[in-house]
Design an enzyme around this catalytic site. Structure first.
Site, PDB file in Angstrom:
ATOM      1  CG  HIS A 160     110.393  -7.894 -20.264  1.00 35.59           C
ATOM      2  ND1 HIS A 160     111.293  -8.062 -21.287  1.00 35.59           N
ATOM      3  CD2 HIS A 160     110.407  -9.056 -19.564  1.00 35.59           C
ATOM      4  CE1 HIS A 160     111.827  -9.269 -21.221  1.00 35.59           C
ATOM      5  NE2 HIS A 160     111.311  -9.897 -20.188  1.00 35.59           N
ATOM      6  CE  LYS A 606     101.992 -16.885 -22.132  1.00 29.15           C
ATOM      7  NZ  LYS A 606     101.665 -17.873 -23.183  1.00 29.15           N
TER       8      LYS A 606
END
Length: 884
Positions: A160, A606
Site C-alpha cells: 500500500h 472512511k
C-alpha cells in the site's frame, strides 16, 4: 514529500520515562542537525543555509508563542523564494526530520539495552516482564505450553503506497543509524570520536545528494523487491534473536518450577505478503505477477539458507576420530552420498573425516539444486528440475534436526544450540516459501466471471437472476459435479480468463515451491455468502477444490473481508449462511476447519468515522467468535490495519490487548503497510523490539485459552453504542452532507499530487475520474488528510460524541473516566485519538484551506473541522485527565 511521523509512539511506560529524561536524545539530534547544516552550507551555499536557519528559528519561536505578524513575515519570505532556492530548503527540513527519527529510535534502543545490562526489571511487553506476570498469576507450565502451542503472530506485508522513501534512502539512513551507535562507546578518545563524526557527515552528504523520490512509478516487481528488502535487512537476524530471548525468559521465569522441562517453544511467528497477490483495484497484479512473487520469495530464502549452511560448514569441524555421530546420522549420510554422488565430483574424499562438514556440504548441494531450479524458472526456462534438490522444507528441516540431535548425543548441546538452532528457527518460520502470499480480489469480479461461465454449465443460463439461496445451491452442485472439462475458456472475457489463470498459478506453485506458499484468498466487499462460494467454484476449475472418492477435497482457504460499517453490522448473518451450507462446511473441514475472517479498518473508518469504525469492529469480532465457537470451527481474525490511526494503526501491543476478551484464540494476523514497514523493520534493533511487543501482547490476550474471560460491563457497552451512533452521525454530516466538502478535499489536500507520485503501482481511486468518497481509496484519503495536517479521519466525530453523551453531567464524565481507566478498548481508542490530535495542526491546515478555489467553501468547511478539533481536544483532556 515525506509523511511526518509526528511525536514518538509510546509503546510502554518505560519508553515514556525515557522521553522525560531525554538530554542524550537532544544532544544527538543537535549533532546530526549541525552536521546537516554543514553539508547544506558547503554543498548548496550560504543563501540556502541562511534561509533554512531563518525558517527553523522563526517557526520554533512560533511554536513557543504565536505571533501573527511574524507568521505573515515568514509566509512572505517563503513566497518570495525562487524554485531553485525553495527545493533545497524543503529537502533540508525533510532530511532533518529523518535524522531526528534515527536519533530517537537509537536512543530508545540504547535505554532498553541499558536496562538489560544492569539486570533491572524489564519493561512491560518484554518477554521477561510478561512471563513473570504470568507466573505471578498462577499460570502453570502445562497451561503455558497450551498457550504456546496455539500461539501464532502473523504480520502480512503489503505494498500500500504510503511509504514515500526510496529503498536507497532507507539504506543510507541505516548506515547513519549504525554509525551513530559507535558514538556511545565510552572508550573512544577525542580523535576516534572526531573520525566517527566526520564519517557521519560524509554519510549525510551522500544522503543529501540522493534523490528522495523515484523518477519512475514502481512496477509490481519493484514492489516485491522492496518488500523482500526487510527480510534481508532485519528479519533473517531478528527472528532467531526473538526466539532465543523468548526461550531465555522462559528459563529465567519458570526454570525453578519442577515441571519446567515440559515447556517447549514452538514456531510462533509466520510472515505473509500481499505484494504481487493483491489485485483488488490494481490491474498490474496479474497471474504472472503472482507467480513471479512466489518464485522471488523462494529464491530469497534459499539464498539465505545457503549462506548459513556455508557458515556452519566452517563451524562444525568435528573430527570422526574425536566424536561419534549418532547411528541414524551415519546411516543417512551414507544414503545421501549415494543419492548425491555428484556433490563431490572430482573430490570424492572431501570432508571424509569430518562427518558434519560432509553432511552440510551435501545439504548445500541440495539447496543449490533447488536454487538453480527457481532461478531458471524466473528466467523463463521452463521444464527445469531440482535434480538432487530437496522435495520441500520438511526434508531440509529433517536434515537440520538430524545434525542437531547427533551433536546432542556426544555432548555438544551448546554448539547445537547456537547458529544451527537459529537456522532451524528460520526454516520453521520461512520454509521454502519465505512469506505466505495472500490473494485478494473484489467480489464483483468473481460474480462476473461466474455469470460468464454459467451458460456453459448445466442449469446455468440464468445464474445472474437467481436469488442468494438458489445461487448457493447451484454453486454447490457444480463444485460437487466437477465442471472443468465442460468449460471452454476461449469464450470468456479477458478479465474472466485472468481470474481463472490466478487459480492455475496457485495449483502450479503449490507443487513447484511449497503447499504452504499461499495463505488465504481474500474476498473484498463480501456482502453475502455466495461471494465466498463463488471463489470455491472458480478454484474447482483448477483442481484446487472438489468432491472425490466420497469426500470433499480443498487446497484453498477463503477469507471474507468485511469493510464498510453496513457490512460489519451484517457479519453474523453472512457467516451463519456460509457455515450452515453443507458444501462449504465440508470444504472447510477438508482444509483444516480453520475459518479466517478479515476486518477492514481503513474503509470502515472512511465510511463512518473512527468511533463508529472502532466500535463496529469490536462488536463484529465478538459476533464472529461467538458464531464460530458455536459451530465448532476454529477462527482466526485478520485485521486490515494501516499505519495511521485513521486506518486502524497504533502501537501493536496495546492494539492486541484492546481486542474483546475471549476473541483472540492464540492467533492474530494483521497487515503491515507502507511507512510502518520502514518504521518497524528498517533497523534490526527496532525489529527485535516490535516483534517481541507483538508476541507478548498476543500471549497476554490469549489467556482465554486457559481461563474464562471476564464478563463485560453492560453499562460500558451501552455507552459505546451511543457514542458510536453520535460520532457516525457527525462524521457523515461533514463528509456526505456538507456542501462543498469534496471540493475542499480535492483542493485543500494534496490528494491529486499524491496520486501522481511514484510511490506505488496501485491507482488512488477505484474508478478513475470518480471524485466520490466511495471511489477514493482509504490510503489516499488518509494520506492526504495527514499531509495537510488535518489528520481528520483519526478523530473527527469523537469530540461531538463525548460532548453530547456527557451533556454537562458530572456523573457521566465520571463514568467515561472510569471506562478509560478500566477498559483496554476505550483506553486504546482515546490514546490513539490523542496521538492523532497531537499530530494535527490547525494553523497549518488553515493554510491548506486557503487553496480552495471558492474562499467561502474553504472557510465554511475548515471552520467545521476546526470546531470539532477543538471540541475533541477539550473532551479528550477531560476524560483522560491529561494536560494540554
Amino acid at each position: 514529500m515525506t509523511q511526518d511521523r509526528g511525536p514518538p509512539i509510546v509503546d510502554d511506560l518505560f519508553t515514556a520515562q525515557c522521553l522525560k529524561n531525554d538530554k542524550q536524545l537532544r544532544s544527538r539530534v543537535k549533532l546530526l542537525g549541525n552536521l546537516l547544516g554543514q553539508v547544506i552550507r558547503t554543498q548548496e551555499g550560504e543563501q540556502v543555509y541562511r534561509a533554512v536557519e531563518r525558517l527553523r528559528r522563526g517557526y520554533i519561536g512560533l511554536r513557543n508563542k504565536e505571533d501573527r505578524a511574524q507568521r505573515d513575515r515568514l509566509a512572505r519570505f517563503i513566497g518570495a523564494l525562487s524554485p531553485d532556492l525553495l527545493s533545497p530548503v524543503i529537502r533540508a527540513f525533510s532530511i532533518y526530520f529523518k535524522l531526528a527519527n534515527i536519533a530517537e529510535e537509537a536512543y530508545q534502543h540504547r535505554q532498553r539495552r541499558t536496562l538489560v545490562r544492569l539486570g533491572n526489571p524489564l519493561w512491560p511487553g518484554s518477554f521477561d516482564h510478561t512471563l513473570r506476570d504470568l507466573r505471578r498469576r498462577g499460570i502453570e507450565p502445562a497451561e503455558l505450553q497450551r498457550m504456546l502451542d496455539d500461539l501464532l503472530y502473523y504480520p502480512v506485508f503489503t505494498a500500500h503506497p504510503t511509504e514515500a522513501k526510496r529503498r536507497v534512502v532507507m539504506v543510507q539512513l541505516r548506515r547513519i543509524f549504525l554509525h551513530s551507535e559507535h558514538l556511545d562507546d565510552r572508550r573512544l578518545n577525542r580523535e576516534e570520536r572526531a573520525a566517527i563524526v566526520g564519517e557521519l557527515r560524509a554519510f549525510i552528504q551522500t544522503l543529501w545528494k540522493t534523490d528522495e523520490v523515484r523518477s519512475d512509478r514502481p512496477v509490481v516487481r519493484d514492489e516485491i523487491s522492496n518488500g523482500l528488502y526487510y527480510f534481508h535487512q532485519c528479519l533473517f537476524e531478528s527472528v532467531p534473536i526473538v526466539f532465543r530471548r523468548f526461550e531465555q525468559a522462559i528459563s529465567r521465569c519458570y526454570g525453578d518450577h519442577p515441571e519446567a522441562g515440559r515447556i517447549r517453544l514452538p514456531g510462533v511467528l509466520r510472515f505473509g505478503s500481499w505484494i504481487g497477490g493483491d489485485r483488488d483495484g490494481n490491474p498490474f497484479v496479474t497471474a504472472a505477477a503472482t507467480e513471479l512473487a512466489v518464485r522471488m520469495h523462494s529464491l530469497t530464502i534459499l539464498r539465505e539458507y545457503l549462506r548459513r549452511v556455508e557458515h556452519l560448514i566452517n563451524q562444525l569441524t568435528h573430527s570422526a576420530e574425536l566424536c561419534t555421530p549418532s547411528p541414524e546420522f551415519q546411516r543417512r549420510l551414507r544414503e545421501d552420498e549415494i543419492e548425491c554422488a555428484e556433490a563431490f565430483s572430482g573430490q570424492p574424499n572431501r570432508f571424509r573425516r569430518e562427518p558434519y562438514r560432509r553432511k552440510l556440504a551435501l545439504m548445500r548441494f541440495r539447496l543449490r539444486c533447488n536454487l538453480d531450479r527457481v532461478s531458471a524458472l524466473l528466467e523463463g526456462e521452463e521444464g527445469q528440475h531440482a535434480g538432487c534438490g530437496y522435495t520441500g522444507e520438511a526434508d531440509f528441516l529433517r536434515d537440520l534436526a538430524l545434525v542437531r540431535d547427533s551433536l546432542h548425543g556426544h555432548g555438544d548441546a551448546a554448539i547445537a544450540g547456537g547458529d544451527l538452532q537459529d537456522l532451524i528457527r528460520l526454516a520453521e518460520t520461512f520454509g521454502f516459501f519465505l512469506a505466505r502470499l495472500d490473494l485478494r480480489q473484489e467480489s464483483a469480479v468473481h460474480s462476473t466471471a461466474v455469470a460468464e461461465i454459467a451458460p456453459q454449465l448445466p442449469g446455468g443460463e440464468a445464474y445472474a437472476e437467481l436469488d442468494e439461496r438458489q445461487r448457493m445451491k447451484r454453486l454447490a452442485d457444480w463444485i460437487q459435479q466437477g465442471c472443468a472439462e465442460q468449460l471452454d475458456r476461449s469464450r470468456l472475457s479477458a478479465q474472466s480468463r485472468e481470474v481463472l489463470a490466478v487459480f492455475d498459478v496457485i495449483a502450479r506453485q503449490r507443487e513447484e515451491i511449497s503447499p504452504r506458499a499461499f495463505g488465504e484468498y481474500v474476498v473484498s466487499m463480501t456482502h453475502q455468502a455466495s461471494h465466498v462460494l463463488e471463489v470455491m467454484f472458480l478454484a474447482s476449475l483448477s483442481g484446487l477444490v472438489g468432491y472425490a472418492q466420497g469426500g470433499w477435497q480443498c487446497k484453498l482457504r477463503v477469507s471474507p473481508l468485511f469493510e464498510t460499517i453496513e457490512d460489519l453490522r451484517h457479519v453474523r448473518l453472512v457467516l451463519r449462511s456460509l457455515l450452515d451450507d453443507p458444501c462449504y462446511s465440508g470444504l472447510l473441514a477438508a482444509s483444516g476447519n480453520l475459518q479466517e475472517v478479515m476486518l477492514g479498518y481503513s474503509d470502515s473508518a472512511k465510511d463512518g468515522g473512527i468511533v463508529a469504525s472502532a466500535w463496529n469492529l469490536y462488536e463484529a469480532q465478538k459476533q464472529i467468535i461467538s458464531l464460530t465457537d458455536a459451530k465448532g470451527v476454529r477462527c482466526r481474525l485478520f485485521h486490515g490495519r494501516g499505519g495511521t490511526i485513521g486506518r486502524g494503526g497504533g502501537p501493536t501491543h496495546e492494539s492486541i490487548l484492546a481486542q474483546p476478551e475471549g476473541t483472540v484464540h492464540g492467533q492474530i494476523k494483521f497487515t503491515e503497510q507502507g511507512e510502518v514497514l520502514s518504521n518497524k523493520y528498517s533497523n534490526q534493533e527496532t525489529s527485535n523490539f516490535e516483534l517481541t511487543m507483538g508476541v507478548t501482547g498476543l500471549l497476554k490476550a490469549s489467556l482465554g485459552l486457559i481461563r474464562a474471560p471476564r464478563s463485560e460491563r453492560k453499562d460500558h457497552l451501552a455507552t459505546m453504542d451511543e457514542l458510536a451512533a453520535t460520532g457516525e452521525l457527525h462524521f457523515r454530516h461533514l463528509t456526505e452532507r456538507t456542501d462543498g466538502f469534496l471540493d475542499y478535499f480535492y483542493e485543500a489536500t494534496p490528494v491529486s499530487e499524491i496520486a501522481q507520485m511514484n510511490i506505488g503501482s496501485r491507482p488512488s481511486h477505484r474508478k478513475q475520474g470518480d471524485r466520490s468518497k466511495a471511489s477514493v481509496r482509504a490510503i489516499a484519503w488518509v494520506f492526504s488528510w495527514a499531509q495537510s495536517r488535518h489528520t481528520l479521519p483519526a478523530w473527527f466525530g469523537i469530540g461531538s460524541a463525548l460532548e453530547t453523551w456527557r451533556a454537562k453531567q458530572p456523573e457521566r464524565l465520571a463514568r467515561l473516566q472510569l471506562m478509560y481507566q478500566e477498559w483496554p478498548f476505550f483506553r486504546a481508542l482515546l490514546g490513539n485519538v490523542q496521538m492523532a490530535l497531537f499530530k494535527a495542526d490547525m494553523q497549518t491546515a488553515s493554510q491548506y484551506a486557503q487553496l480552495c478555489r471558492d474562499p467561502d467553501v474553504g472557510e465554511q468547511v475548515f471552520d467545521l473541522i476546526k470546531d470539532e478539533y477543538e471540541r475533541s481536544v477539550q473532551q479528550i483532556l477531560a476524560v483522560t485527565g491529561a494536560q494540554a
